[in-house]
Design an enzyme around this catalytic site. Structure first.
Site, PDB file in Angstrom:
ATOM      1  CB  CYS A  56     -11.468  22.428 -25.405  1.00  0.00           C
ATOM      2  SG  CYS A  56     -10.196  21.275 -24.849  1.00  0.00           S
ATOM      3  CB  THR A  70     -11.610  14.600 -28.079  1.00  0.00           C
ATOM      4  OG1 THR A  70     -10.852  15.559 -28.834  1.00  0.00           O
ATOM      5  CG2 THR A  70     -11.761  13.359 -28.935  1.00  0.00           C
TER       6      THR A  70
END
Length: 229
Positions: free
Chosen positions: A196, A83
């Site tokens: 992302c 992440t």
């Protein structure tokens, strides 16, 4: 090959992409039926997000660091936090583990520098775009980082959480992202960081007129290459 330890679940869609890309990279490097030796701990994203929204970052760090320690104990030899946003607590993980931790912002910055660029636009969650932990880490490599304006930042982030994290990909959202990219390029961005994992499901290099830097793919490639020595 050394065993990869993936701290995942943020979101599950993102982590599935990490798993796929890691195995593709190993097959590309080694050929045949080779695949990646992987250990994974996948957290409940809702619980992590609740702590994040409450600004309880010490608890987020403790949870993810605990996951990393368990992976190391189980035999992981290279650690990967799957992440962008949660790299806010990367220091907490590095403080309690002894095996290499591959920092996503560094792998991205290396790729931007290798491409000969100086100024890049950053797309990601609201937190990633607005907080210093990620932008400053990339900038520390001698780069200028631009982010969209406030309205664009909010909508870019909403699309991630409301659609992409649920594995929903739509043409209107893609068109909006490309408009945001155009505005960043007009402001001077020479390339765009897809900051992302889920964004990489929506737009990619073929959609842009400037270089794209898919952080997940770059992160995975660096981790696999390290694991392969």
């Amino acid at each position: 090959m050394k065993t990869l330890g993936l701290v995942g679940g943020m979101s599950w869609v993102s982590t599935a992409e990490y798993y796929r890309l890691a195995n593709e990279r190993v097959a590309e490097r080694l050929g045949g039926l080779h695949s990646a030796p992987i250990l994974m701990e996948s957290v409940d994203f809702a619980e992590i997000e609740e702590l994040k929204r409450a600004d309880r970052w010490d608890e987020v760090g403790a949870r993810l660091a605990g996951a990393a320690v368990r992976l190391e104990i189980a035999g992981a030899e290279v650690l990967v936090l799957c992440t962008n946003t949660m790299h806010h607590v990367a220091d907490a993980i590095e403080a309690v583990t002894t095996v290499p931790f591959v920092h996503l912002a560094d792998t991205t910055a290396y790729a931007v520098r290798a491409a000969g660029l100086q100024r890049v636009g950053l797309l990601g969650t609201l937190f990633t775009m607005e907080q210093a932990f990620y932008r400053d880490r990339v900038a520390s490599h001698g780069l200028d980082v631009l982010v969209p304006d406030a309205d664009d930042r909010a909508k870019v982030s909403d699309i991630i959480y409301d659609e992409l994290c649920h594995d929903v990909v739509t043409d209107p959202s893609k068109a909006y992202y490309l408009d945001v990219v155009d505005r960043l390029v007009a402001a001077g961005a020479e390339g765009i960081i897809l900051g992302c994992t889920e964004i990489e499901l929506l737009i990619g290099a073929d959609d842009l007129d400037v270089p794209a830097f898919p952080t997940t793919r770059l992160h995975v490639e660096a981790a696999v290459d390290l694991a392969l020595g």
